[in-house]
Enzyme design. Structure first.
Site, PDB file in Angstrom:
ATOM      1  N   GLU A 134       6.727  -3.283 -15.008  1.00  0.00           N
ATOM      2  CA  GLU A 134       5.796  -2.298 -15.556  1.00  0.00           C
ATOM      3  C   GLU A 134       6.168  -1.899 -16.983  1.00  0.00           C
ATOM      4  O   GLU A 134       5.321  -1.520 -17.775  1.00  0.00           O
ATOM      5  CB  GLU A 134       5.784  -1.056 -14.644  1.00  0.00           C
ATOM      6  N   HIS A 172      17.136 -20.792   1.718  1.00  0.00           N
ATOM      7  CA  HIS A 172      16.457 -21.728   2.618  1.00  0.00           C
ATOM      8  C   HIS A 172      14.956 -21.698   2.403  1.00  0.00           C
ATOM      9  O   HIS A 172      14.198 -22.261   3.185  1.00  0.00           O
ATOM     10  CB  HIS A 172      16.804 -21.387   4.072  1.00  0.00           C
ATOM     11  N   LYS A 228      -6.647   1.022 -12.031  1.00  0.00           N
ATOM     12  CA  LYS A 228      -6.993   2.277 -11.340  1.00  0.00           C
ATOM     13  C   LYS A 228      -8.441   2.664 -11.658  1.00  0.00           C
ATOM     14  O   LYS A 228      -9.182   3.110 -10.790  1.00  0.00           O
ATOM     15  CB  LYS A 228      -6.066   3.414 -11.797  1.00  0.00           C
TER      16      LYS A 228
HETATM   17  O1  PA5 Z   1       6.448   4.336 -13.186  1.00  0.00           O
HETATM   18  C1  PA5 Z   1       5.310   4.745 -13.193  1.00  0.00           C
HETATM   19  O2  PA5 Z   1       4.869   5.462 -14.094  1.00  0.00           O
HETATM   20  C2  PA5 Z   1       4.355   4.432 -12.065  1.00  0.00           C
HETATM   21  O3  PA5 Z   1       4.872   3.465 -11.227  1.00  0.00           O
HETATM   22  C3  PA5 Z   1       4.082   5.657 -11.245  1.00  0.00           C
HETATM   23  O4  PA5 Z   1       5.272   6.153 -10.757  1.00  0.00           O
HETATM   24  C4  PA5 Z   1       3.142   5.347 -10.097  1.00  0.00           C
HETATM   25  O5  PA5 Z   1       1.971   4.770 -10.571  1.00  0.00           O
HETATM   26  C5  PA5 Z   1       2.810   6.598  -9.302  1.00  0.00           C
HETATM   27  O6  PA5 Z   1       2.275   7.549 -10.153  1.00  0.00           O
HETATM   28  P1  PA5 Z   1       2.037   9.043  -9.719  1.00  0.00           P
HETATM   29  O7  PA5 Z   1       3.299   9.590  -9.196  1.00  0.00           O
HETATM   30  O8  PA5 Z   1       1.641   9.738 -10.954  1.00  0.00           O
HETATM   31  O9  PA5 Z   1       0.963   9.040  -8.699  1.00  0.00           O
END
Ligand code: PA5
Length: 419
Positions: free
Chosen positions: A277, A298, A410
């Site tokens: 990410e 394996h 999203k």
């Molecule tokens: O690291 C990040 O920013 C994302 O992975 C968020 O943690 C994830 O999308 C969850 O977001 P939120 O806690 O705002 O719902």
């Protein structure tokens, strides 16, 4: 302390090349050590005192003790960065914890959600909805079904007492807490989910599961001190960051993290998210993957040894033995006598060394040695990889703290659901 070695029989990156790359990246390291104004809203994790200082730790311990006293289970409602750090430590270390940790808010599967609800039957439980951006579908929808389940089981007062929300100040989640009488704890405004291990987000669920969060934070602090005080020439995070970027420039587009210890399985998910990410942007980035050895040898082992040269490999190697199991002969002719009286620790180590020798003929291998796998060393690993990811992302030339691609999907999902 964490130690790094490189095994690369093809000598893909020479020591001179690596030290030049580290020298070139010195300004990046210095900026990271000081913290950067342009990332002011994302760097609250750099100094552990801010969100994991004494006040926070005592507050967490107090809350955790209350939960341990009145609950058989604790439901962690959270996805991605709101879940992965806590889950990786709990799954690895929380053997026989008094309170069972149950995960929700990370799926939309009715099968999985029904299973989760069923696992709560007959138990007293507390829920914690962890969401920085309280718009995310998975935690929001799970929170709803769990509120419904609680309303059937508890009085409104008791349900409210058993509901915690980890959200940002001023958010709609905080407002909901005020209105409904839920307990509100802060999700740091200046830390993104995947960098939030050292805050209420990661530490409260860990404490409920009986993890020594003080040792974890101490590990993080020791690692922070080392990475902030060491110059470019010897800085471990810079070395790893520079190395993986050099491999990438030479055409290696995947990084495989591997370990011969299944306790790392959930940590892999945290690491994959952190790097995937943070770095996969602007048409760039190394794709992070992970494998649990020896099982996966394996499966993907064939590809690694003989397939397209796409990846380099990063091993996590635990040096000290924390468990022993000796294999004995029972006198039956099964042709496994070469294992007689050997400890599985020794057998596992031999498998690691053999794999390293075989794989390093094909691809560069980076080995991280850590003394033990305990809360302290998890703290070191979290801080190390967060810092290295920041430096690596800067070398790559992307913003390691945003996630525009996630926001894009999203948007389409909300549209599909008529939001
Ligand atoms: O690291 C990040 O920013 C994302 O992975 C968020 O943690 C994830 O999308 C969850 O977001 P939120 O806690 O705002 O719902």
């Amino acid at each position: 302390m964490l130690n790094i070695t490189i095994k690369d029989q093809k000598n893909l990156v020479t020591p001179e090349e690596l030290s030049q790359a580290m020298k070139d990246a010195e300004p990046i390291l210095k900026r990271a050590q000081a913290g950067e104004e342009k990332y002011a809203d994302s760097q609250g994790w750099l100094d552990l005192e801010k969100w994991a200082g004494e006040d926070t730790l005592s507050h967490i311990e107090k809350l955790a003790a209350e939960i341990q006293a009145n609950s058989d289970a604790f439901v962690l409602i959270g996805v991605g960065g709101s879940n992965n750090a806590a889950r990786s430590v709990i799954k690895a270390l929380a053997d026989g914890s008094k309170v069972e940790i149950i995960y929700a808010g990370n799926t939309l599967s009715p099968h999985a959600l029904n299973k989760m609800l069923k696992s709560l039957e007959g138990k007293d439980y507390t829920i914690d909805c962890i969401a920085k951006n309280f718009e995310t579908l998975e935690p929001g929808s799970s929170f709803r079904i769990l509120r419904e389940a609680m309303a059937k089981k508890y009085s409104p007062e008791e349900a409210a007492k058993r509901t915690i929300c980890t959200g940002t100040f001023g958010s709609s989640l905080e407002k909901l807490c005020e209105k409904e009488g839920y307990t509100f704890v802060p999700f740091p405004t200046d830390i993104g989910g995947r960098y939030s291990a050292f805050s209420f987000v990661g530490l409260l669920p860990m404490a409920v599961a009986g993890i020594d969060i003080r040792a974890l934070v101490r590990g993080g602090k020791d690692m922070a001190a080392q990475l902030h005080e060491t110059g470019a020439e010897d800085n471990l995070a810079l070395k790893y960051a520079a190395l993986r970027n050099l491999y990438n420039q030479k055409g290696y587009v995947l990084e495989m993290m591997a370990a011969f210890e299944p306790q790392f399985s959930w940590f892999f998910k945290w690491w994959v998210q952190l790097f995937g990410e943070s770095e996969g942007k602007d048409g760039k980035g190394i794709f992070p993957v992970a494998a649990e050895y020896s099982e996966e040898l394996h499966a993907v082992g064939q590809y690694l040894q003989d397939g397209a040269p796409l990846m380099f490999e990063t091993f996590l190697n635990v040096k000290e033995q924390d468990s022993s199991l000796v294999i004995h002969s029972d006198g039956k002719q099964d042709y496994f006598d070469y294992l007689n009286d050997k400890d599985f620790f020794e057998i596992n180590k031999a498998a690691f060394e053999a794999t390293l020798t075989a794989h390093s003929q094909k691809m560069p291998c980076v080995i991280f040695d850590l003394d033990r796998l305990d809360a302290y060393h998890f703290g070191q690993l979290f801080y190390f990889f967060q810092f290295a990811c920041y430096v690596s992302g800067e070398i790559l030339g992307i913003n390691p703290f945003d996630q525009p691609g996630v926001e894009a999907y999203k948007g389409w999902m909300f549209r599909a659901l008529g939001k």
